[in-house]
Design a protein around this motif. Structure first.
Motif, short mmCIF file in Angstrom:
data_model
loop_
_atom_site.label_atom_id
_atom_site.label_comp_id
_atom_site.label_asym_id
_atom_site.label_seq_id
_atom_site.Cartn_x
_atom_site.Cartn_y
_atom_site.Cartn_z
N ALA A 67 45.17 41.25 26.88
CA ALA A 67 46.11 41.93 27.77
C ALA A 67 47.27 41.04 28.19
O ALA A 67 48.16 41.49 28.91
CB ALA A 67 45.37 42.43 29.01
N GLY A 68 47.25 39.76 27.76
CA GLY A 68 48.32 38.84 28.13
C GLY A 68 48.12 38.17 29.47
O GLY A 68 49.06 37.63 30.05
N LEU A 69 46.88 38.17 29.97
CA LEU A 69 46.57 37.57 31.26
C LEU A 69 45.87 36.24 31.09
O LEU A 69 44.99 36.09 30.22
CB LEU A 69 45.63 38.49 32.06
CG LEU A 69 46.18 39.83 32.53
CD1 LEU A 69 45.02 40.71 33.02
CD2 LEU A 69 47.21 39.65 33.64
N ALA A 70 46.23 35.28 31.93
CA ALA A 70 45.38 34.10 32.08
C ALA A 70 44.17 34.52 32.90
O ALA A 70 44.21 35.49 33.66
CB ALA A 70 46.14 32.99 32.80
N ILE A 71 43.07 33.80 32.76
CA ILE A 71 41.84 34.18 33.45
C ILE A 71 41.16 32.94 34.02
O ILE A 71 41.06 31.92 33.35
CB ILE A 71 40.90 34.98 32.52
CG1 ILE A 71 39.63 35.42 33.26
CG2 ILE A 71 40.59 34.23 31.24
CD1 ILE A 71 38.79 36.44 32.51
N TYR A 130 41.76 28.36 33.86
CA TYR A 130 41.82 27.58 35.08
C TYR A 130 40.59 27.93 35.90
O TYR A 130 39.73 28.69 35.44
CB TYR A 130 43.12 27.86 35.86
CG TYR A 130 43.25 29.25 36.44
CD1 TYR A 130 43.09 29.49 37.80
CD2 TYR A 130 43.56 30.34 35.62
CE1 TYR A 130 43.22 30.75 38.32
CE2 TYR A 130 43.70 31.61 36.14
CZ TYR A 130 43.52 31.83 37.50
OH TYR A 130 43.66 33.09 38.01
N ALA A 131 40.45 27.35 37.08
CA ALA A 131 39.27 27.62 37.91
C ALA A 131 39.68 27.96 39.33
O ALA A 131 40.70 27.48 39.83
CB ALA A 131 38.33 26.41 37.92
N VAL A 132 38.87 28.79 39.96
CA VAL A 132 38.99 29.10 41.38
C VAL A 132 37.64 28.80 42.01
O VAL A 132 36.63 29.38 41.61
CB VAL A 132 39.37 30.57 41.63
CG1 VAL A 132 39.51 30.83 43.13
CG2 VAL A 132 40.65 30.93 40.90
N ALA A 133 37.63 27.89 42.95
CA ALA A 133 36.38 27.51 43.61
C ALA A 133 36.43 27.93 45.07
O ALA A 133 37.50 27.97 45.68
CB ALA A 133 36.17 26.00 43.52
N GLU A 134 35.27 28.25 45.61
CA GLU A 134 35.14 28.48 47.04
C GLU A 134 34.23 27.40 47.62
O GLU A 134 33.13 27.16 47.13
CB GLU A 134 34.54 29.86 47.31
CG GLU A 134 35.49 31.00 46.98
CD GLU A 134 34.84 32.36 47.23
OE1 GLU A 134 35.28 33.04 48.16
OE2 GLU A 134 33.90 32.71 46.50
#
Length: 271
Positions: free
Chosen positions: A184-188, A205-209
């Motif tokens: 879809a052309g999205l980074a995830i 990339y990463a998303v951390a909580e």
């Protein structure tokens, strides 16, 4: 929404895409394809605002936002689309009952910390295909709306499944999601689950909580050149702000809107 060392990191949130390497080791190759174009455009140390409680105009100095898939992207800044990919959202009816995880007695398996969030059954290839039939159109809609990245939440739901799911199930579903997002052309972004960093799942990339609170930040920064962290305690915020190359925001747990008495939003002062 849920909620370990290696040497120094290389880049900040959603921008420098070269991977990190230990001293005297070559850096990992950067990701390629549509994800590269989607992630570029933010300066190192850019402030990204976690706006899951509802959209609002980004404050001065904010270069990116994370918003729910039902909201529009923010004009003029990098925008990531939040999708609850491995659990239900409270009050929603988009998941068929037979696609949700059931315990031996027949009860739905519920997230113990988030009432009303039930785990999706991704235990077989057929169930993962069906789950992608639900989530895939959400990713396509995020791209069509103008988001540049997507954040699929609850990758770590297997840890709350009472042994009914495992890391292989999560990894296989993750690969399906990364393929669909890239198409879809999205980074995830990888959301939490530090155990799966470096597993070659296709995340950009990463998303951390609360990685500062739980001393997990370097587990992400060693695997990704681009890491966004959201901290829900002052202690975790202070610890995360000491990690080089990490983009950190302090938020209230319910990610409320400005004007709410519980609203908290802050970034590392030196950045």
């Amino acid at each position: 929404m849920q909620q370990v060392g290696v040497p120094a990191v290389c880049a900040a949130v959603v921008v420098l895409l070269a991977g990190c390497g230990a001293p005297d080791e070559p850096a990992a190759a950067p990701p390629s394809g549509p994800a590269v174009a989607a992630l570029t455009g933010l300066p190192a140390g850019a402030r990204v605002d976690y706006q899951l409680g509802g959209p609002y105009p980004p404050a001065a100095g904010v270069a990116g936002v994370v918003r729910d898939r039902t909201a529009a992207p923010a004009a003029g800044v990098w925008s990531a689309c939040y999708v609850n990919a491995f659990q239900t959202q409270p009050g929603t009816t988009e998941w068929p009952a037979d696609l949700l995880l059931h315990a031996a007695g027949g009860d739905l398996v519920e997230d113990p910390d988030w009432p009303g969030e039930f785990l999706v059954d991704v235990s077989t290839p057929a169930q993962r295909d069906r789950a992608l039939d639900v989530v895939g159109p959400w990713l396509d809609a995020c791209a069509a709306a103008g988001f540049t990245a997507v954040e699929p939440d609850n990758l770590d739901s297997w840890t709350r499944s009472d042994g009914l799911l495992d890391t292989d199930d999560a990894a296989a579903m993750a690969r399906a999601l990364t393929d669909r997002a890239h198409a879809a052309g999205l980074a995830i972004g990888q959301k939490n689950a530090p155990e799966l960093t470096g597993a070659g799942l296709g995340f950009d990339y990463a998303v951390a909580e609360d990685c500062g609170r739980y001393d997990e930040c370097t587990g992400y920064t060693a695997a990704y050149g681009t890491v966004l962290d959201v901290e829900y305690t002052d202690e975790g915020f202070s610890a995360a702000c000491a990690v080089p190359g990490l983009s950190v925001q302090r938020r209230d747990l319910d990610v409320t809107l400005p004007g709410d008495p519980a609203y908290v939003a802050a970034w590392c002062p030196e950045r």
